[in-house]
Design an enzyme around this catalytic site. Structure first.
Site, PDB file in Angstrom:
ATOM      1  N   LYS A 109       9.072   1.982   8.437  1.00  0.00           N
ATOM      2  CA  LYS A 109       9.625   1.501   7.163  1.00  0.00           C
ATOM      3  C   LYS A 109       8.703   2.028   6.069  1.00  0.00           C
ATOM      4  CE  LYS A 109       9.599  -1.152   4.104  1.00  0.00           C
ATOM      5  NZ  LYS A 109       9.364  -0.689   2.711  1.00  0.00           N
ATOM      6  N   GLU A 166      -4.660  -2.157   7.887  1.00  0.00           N
ATOM      7  CA  GLU A 166      -5.598  -1.408   7.044  1.00  0.00           C
ATOM      8  C   GLU A 166      -5.264  -1.795   5.624  1.00  0.00           C
ATOM      9  OE1 GLU A 166      -6.880   0.976   4.508  1.00  0.00           O
ATOM     10  OE2 GLU A 166      -5.788   2.607   5.476  1.00  0.00           O
ATOM     11  N   CYS A 217      -7.289   3.429  -1.235  1.00  0.00           N
ATOM     12  CA  CYS A 217      -7.899   2.165  -0.803  1.00  0.00           C
ATOM     13  C   CYS A 217      -9.404   2.309  -0.614  1.00  0.00           C
ATOM     14  CB  CYS A 217      -7.231   1.670   0.471  1.00  0.00           C
ATOM     15  SG  CYS A 217      -7.236   2.876   1.793  1.00  0.00           S
ATOM     16  N   GLU A 233      -9.018  -5.591  -6.293  1.00  0.00           N
ATOM     17  CA  GLU A 233      -8.645  -4.188  -6.152  1.00  0.00           C
ATOM     18  C   GLU A 233      -7.655  -3.826  -7.268  1.00  0.00           C
ATOM     19  OE1 GLU A 233      -6.256  -2.923  -2.720  1.00  0.00           O
ATOM     20  OE2 GLU A 233      -7.587  -1.197  -2.591  1.00  0.00           O
TER      21      GLU A 233
HETATM   22  P1  ADP Z   1       1.168  -2.292  -2.176  1.00  0.00           P
HETATM   23  O1  ADP Z   1       0.498  -1.459  -1.130  1.00  0.00           O
HETATM   24  O2  ADP Z   1       2.173  -1.578  -2.978  1.00  0.00           O
HETATM   25  O3  ADP Z   1       0.272  -3.198  -2.937  1.00  0.00           O
HETATM   26  P2  ADP Z   1       2.491  -3.897  -0.173  1.00  0.00           P
HETATM   27  O4  ADP Z   1       1.350  -4.234   0.652  1.00  0.00           O
HETATM   28  O5  ADP Z   1       3.391  -5.019  -0.552  1.00  0.00           O
HETATM   29  O6  ADP Z   1       2.111  -3.304  -1.523  1.00  0.00           O
HETATM   30  O7  ADP Z   1       3.371  -2.722   0.459  1.00  0.00           O
HETATM   31  C1  ADP Z   1       3.034  -1.907   1.514  1.00  0.00           C
HETATM   32  C2  ADP Z   1       4.236  -1.780   2.423  1.00  0.00           C
HETATM   33  O8  ADP Z   1       4.549  -3.069   2.918  1.00  0.00           O
HETATM   34  C3  ADP Z   1       5.525  -1.275   1.772  1.00  0.00           C
HETATM   35  O9  ADP Z   1       6.204  -0.422   2.686  1.00  0.00           O
HETATM   36  C4  ADP Z   1       6.296  -2.536   1.532  1.00  0.00           C
HETATM   37  O10 ADP Z   1       7.696  -2.330   1.471  1.00  0.00           O
HETATM   38  C5  ADP Z   1       5.941  -3.322   2.762  1.00  0.00           C
HETATM   39  N1  ADP Z   1       6.139  -4.778   2.638  1.00  0.00           N
HETATM   40  C6  ADP Z   1       6.049  -5.544   1.526  1.00  0.00           C
HETATM   41  N2  ADP Z   1       6.312  -6.833   1.807  1.00  0.00           N
HETATM   42  C7  ADP Z   1       6.578  -6.906   3.138  1.00  0.00           C
HETATM   43  C8  ADP Z   1       6.900  -7.964   4.048  1.00  0.00           C
HETATM   44  N3  ADP Z   1       7.029  -9.209   3.638  1.00  0.00           N
HETATM   45  N4  ADP Z   1       7.101  -7.659   5.336  1.00  0.00           N
HETATM   46  C9  ADP Z   1       6.958  -6.386   5.781  1.00  0.00           C
HETATM   47  N5  ADP Z   1       6.667  -5.360   4.976  1.00  0.00           N
HETATM   48  C10 ADP Z   1       6.462  -5.591   3.671  1.00  0.00           C
END
Ligand code: ADP
Length: 487
Positions: free
Chosen positions: A180, A255, A288, A386
């Site tokens: 995903k 990570e 990161c 961050e």
């Molecule tokens: P960012 O790295 O943009 O701060 P996230 O950690 O939310 O934000 O996003 C990293 C990945 O996690 C993206 O692919 C996002 O779609 C996915 N993501 C966000 N929320 C969820 C969730 N509740 N469950 C699974 N995947 C998620």
């Protein structure tokens, strides 16, 4: 709409499930951070598409696992060849979609994508072995068996590089995959899916479900048929995923973020220190690993700041397709506003701006000037949170103990940069730092054989070399007795 043309390449914007393209009733728009151009409508997946993809990956698993490391290796090398053949297209596509430098994609990132696949295929074939040892005449035979369907959730800052850092070992280990990608950068994964098909990777072994985290991502990590979850992203999302994974006790590798220190000691080569500090603006600060807290010994702080400014003044901000550009745009308006909010609040709280501190008004759009903040309020968000933008924060220290305490003084522990001219001194400091990776007088040297991951809230687990297989595979010990044999 199912296919869009970007930089002359046809990119299918539907999901890739069981070797076929699958549409969704709903779509979302993907825009380029370079100039806001709408790149296309992307299929918006949810539970239905996730169920299809996981079922396909589950059905494909026994045959893929049964191929063994050698059989899989042939196909994975073919895939890596195809990445190399399509390197220019992938580089341009990624730049359009996430705004990172085309120069970096061409020279470093896309070659690394191919290497991520090749390296883990080779590691599974040649390096993944353990010495057989005996217990009272019984032999212990350790193996890394395929574990099932791996759910891979990836972020937008280095989309295909970070995805293949997971896809490579997962497929090499004999797992099948549902990826995903981040919703702000869906294109390279979709193009890559076509390459897996061309490489002859069997249908269902690699699947892509596009969509939002709270929909497609959430459905994927909660699915009971998932054997592994590997996630790169933010701490709050990791907590949500861990809760979803708990119901099925699905093992997770996380990570996460960082607020890494870049520590400049009194005995440092200050030109090198300035060079390394300026490198922390890499990818417009959307890394990161960035050492965003510049901790400098007070005796050399003024001289360091002068050299830093001199070096940083040479940075060129602009269109990431221009080979002269050093800093491109931020990924998205939402993220841009978040970065600006951090800087504005720091200034309101009494911090001083040494450099930048505002959007680049000449360029407009999503360009934020490379920024150095000093004299922040101790413990304020600019020194603990961050930011994930081109914002560095400078603080001074008087003693080594103070430097170590400041360096370790956040909830994160991803990386640290130490700049010192004295080996013994550097070694004494690195022993006390809590971080997954420490770079001494260097930055961003990453070997795929090395463990990679974060301490404290920066992550759970390590990937890289055999550590990746320890996660993606089921590690098994077969104990064979010397007794009971009839032959
Ligand atoms: P960012 O790295 O943009 O701060 P996230 O950690 O939310 O934000 O996003 C990293 C990945 O996690 C993206 O692919 C996002 O779609 C996915 N993501 C966000 N929320 C969820 C969730 N509740 N469950 C699974 N995947 C998620």
């Amino acid at each position: 709409m199912s296919t869009i043309e970007v930089v002359g390449a046809q990119v299918d914007t539907r999901h890739f499930i069981n070797g076929n393209r699958v549409a969704s009733a709903e779509t979302f728009l993907d825009t380029s951070p370079i100039d806001g151009t709408v790149l296309g409508e992307i299929a918006r997946g949810g539970q239905t598409e996730v169920n299809l993809a996981v079922a396909a990956a589950k059905a494909a698993f026994p045959a893929w696992a049964g191929l063994g490391p050698q059989g899989r290796g042939v196909l994975l090398h073919k895939l890596a060849d195809l990445v190399e053949e399509n390197l220019e297209t992938l580089a341009q596509l990624e730049t359009f979609d996430n705004g990172s430098l085309l120069r970096s994609h061409r020279r470093g990132v896309m070659p690394r994508v191919a290497l991520n696949i090749r390296f883990f295929a080779d590691w599974a074939m040649n390096e993944l072995k353990h010495e057989v040892f005996e217990t009272r005449g019984h032999s212990n035979n350790i193996s890394w068996d395929p574990s099932g369907v791996a759910a891979l959730i990836t972020p937008w800052n280095a989309p295909l590089m970070l995805a293949t850092w997971k896809i490579g070992p997962a497929l090499a280990a004999g797992d099948t995959v549902v990826l995903k990608p981040a919703e702000w950068t869906p294109l390279s994964a979709s193009f890559f899916a076509d390459l897996t098909k061309q490489a002859g990777i069997p249908d269902g072994v690699f699947n892509v479900v596009q969509g939002f985290g709270k929909e497609a991502g959430a459905a994927l990590v909660a699915h009971p048929d998932i054997a592994r979850i590997s996630f790169t992203g933010s701490v709050p999302t990791a907590k949500t995923i861990a809760r979803a994974a708990a119901d099925n006790l699905t093992p997770c590798s996380f990570e996460l973020g960082g607020k890494s220190p870049c520590i400049v000691f009194e005995d440092a080569d200050l030109d090198l220190a300035a060079e390394l500090a300026v490198e922390q603006y890499d990818n417009a600060g959307q890394v990161c690993l960035s050492g965003t807290r510049i901790l400098v010994h007070e005796a050399v702080a003024d001289e360091f700041a002068a050299r830093f400014r001199e070096r940083a003044a040479k940075l060129k901000q602009g269109d990431p397709r221009d080979p002269e550009t050093d800093i491109g745009p931020q990924i998205h308006q939402v993220h841009f506003d978040r970065i600006k909010g951090f800087v504005d609040r720091a200034v309101a709280g009494g911090a001083n701006i040494v450099m930048g501190g505002e959007p680049n008004s000449e360029l407009g759009g999503l360009f934020f000037r490379p920024t150095l903040v000093k004299d922040p309020q101790p413990g304020s968000e600019i020194v603990t949170a961050e930011i994930f933008g081109p914002v560095l924060c400078m603080q001074t220290f008087k003693t080594d103990d103070e430097a170590v305490a400041m360096a370790n003084g956040t909830e994160f522990g991803l990386a640290a940069v130490v700049v010192s001219g004295n080996r013994q001194h550097a070694e004494q400091i690195t022993k006390q730092l809590v971080a997954g990776t420490i770079w001494v007088n260097c930055f961003f040297v990453r070997d795929l054989r090395a463990p990679f991951g974060g301490s404290k809230k920066s992550g759970v687990g390590r990937e890289g070399g055999t550590w990746s297989f320890d996660f993606y595979a089921d590690v098994k010990n077969t104990v064979v007795s010397p007794n009971g044999w009839k032959e």
